[in-house]
Design a protein around this motif. Sequence first.
Motif, PDB file in Angstrom:
ATOM      1  N   ALA A  49       0.844  -1.194   0.000  1.00  0.00           N
ATOM      2  CA  ALA A  49       0.000   0.000   0.000  1.00  0.00           C
ATOM      3  C   ALA A  49       0.878   1.243   0.000  1.00  0.00           C
ATOM      4  O   ALA A  49       2.025   1.199   0.446  1.00  0.00           O
ATOM      5  N   ALA A  50       0.322   2.352  -0.512  1.00  0.00           N
ATOM      6  CA  ALA A  50       1.051   3.610  -0.523  1.00  0.00           C
ATOM      7  C   ALA A  50       0.077   4.758  -0.316  1.00  0.00           C
ATOM      8  O   ALA A  50      -1.111   4.648  -0.647  1.00  0.00           O
ATOM      9  N   ILE A  51       0.606   5.857   0.204  1.00  0.00           N
ATOM     10  CA  ILE A  51      -0.235   7.003   0.509  1.00  0.00           C
ATOM     11  C   ILE A  51       0.502   8.284   0.168  1.00  0.00           C
ATOM     12  O   ILE A  51       1.714   8.390   0.377  1.00  0.00           O
ATOM     13  N   SER A  52      -0.220   9.242  -0.375  1.00  0.00           N
ATOM     14  CA  SER A  52       0.383  10.511  -0.743  1.00  0.00           C
ATOM     15  C   SER A  52       0.646  11.362   0.495  1.00  0.00           C
ATOM     16  O   SER A  52       0.214  11.036   1.596  1.00  0.00           O
ATOM     17  N   ARG A  53       1.327  12.475   0.289  1.00  0.00           N
ATOM     18  CA  ARG A  53       1.680  13.336   1.415  1.00  0.00           C
ATOM     19  C   ARG A  53       0.442  13.862   2.128  1.00  0.00           C
ATOM     20  O   ARG A  53       0.431  13.988   3.352  1.00  0.00           O
ATOM     21  N   SER A  54      -0.582  14.184   1.382  1.00  0.00           N
ATOM     22  CA  SER A  54      -1.811  14.726   1.972  1.00  0.00           C
ATOM     23  C   SER A  54      -2.794  13.662   2.405  1.00  0.00           C
ATOM     24  O   SER A  54      -3.816  13.979   3.010  1.00  0.00           O
ATOM     25  N   ALA A  55      -2.497  12.409   2.084  1.00  0.00           N
ATOM     26  CA  ALA A  55      -3.381  11.262   2.354  1.00  0.00           C
ATOM     27  C   ALA A  55      -4.591  11.222   1.432  1.00  0.00           C
ATOM     28  O   ALA A  55      -5.476  10.387   1.632  1.00  0.00           O
ATOM     29  N   ARG A  56      -4.644  12.084   0.430  1.00  0.00           N
ATOM     30  CA  ARG A  56      -5.789  12.081  -0.478  1.00  0.00           C
ATOM     31  C   ARG A  56      -5.745  10.912  -1.442  1.00  0.00           C
ATOM     32  O   ARG A  56      -6.778  10.430  -1.894  1.00  0.00           O
ATOM     33  N   THR A  57      -4.541  10.436  -1.751  1.00  0.00           N
ATOM     34  CA  THR A  57      -4.385   9.349  -2.714  1.00  0.00           C
ATOM     35  C   THR A  57      -3.800   8.141  -2.017  1.00  0.00           C
ATOM     36  O   THR A  57      -2.783   8.244  -1.326  1.00  0.00           O
ATOM     37  N   LYS A  58      -4.445   6.994  -2.219  1.00  0.00           N
ATOM     38  CA  LYS A  58      -3.991   5.743  -1.629  1.00  0.00           C
ATOM     39  C   LYS A  58      -4.051   4.660  -2.690  1.00  0.00           C
ATOM     40  O   LYS A  58      -5.017   4.581  -3.457  1.00  0.00           O
ATOM     41  N   TYR A  59      -3.040   3.843  -2.711  1.00  0.00           N
ATOM     42  CA  TYR A  59      -2.994   2.712  -3.628  1.00  0.00           C
ATOM     43  C   TYR A  59      -2.817   1.431  -2.827  1.00  0.00           C
ATOM     44  O   TYR A  59      -2.145   1.419  -1.796  1.00  0.00           O
TER      45      TYR A  59
END
Length: 126
Positions: A49-59
């Motif tokens: 799993a991965a998450i963007s700096r703002s937490a808006r995008t998650k994979y």
Amino acid sequence: QVQLVESGGRLVQAGGSLRLSCAASGRTFSSYKMGWFRQAPGKEREFVAAISRSARTKYYADSVKGRFTISRDNAKNTVVLQMNSLEPEDTAVYYCAADRDPSLVPATTHRAYDYWGQGTQVTVSS
């Protein structure tokens, strides 16, 4: 530079849940995209799993989609992997990683990540 320390791994029965935490040092945690990877014996390290700096995008990897949730708290310098409905195939060492690349999209390949924790063992018994 950032230092990462994972915790929360243990032995759990199939169908159970675990919450992995990754604590990051330093004042610039919010500038890193974060990811979780895992590596089972004899296998290559794989994306979880991965998450963007703002937490808006998650994979998420297809194998964990719907069962695992990644989140982060930039005020507490932590990233969490909530794992539900665990399966024996989830058994692995789980690693937290930080990516300093300035792009918005979090990476799903381990080569993109610059800093790694020491890993925490998750064992799921059948």
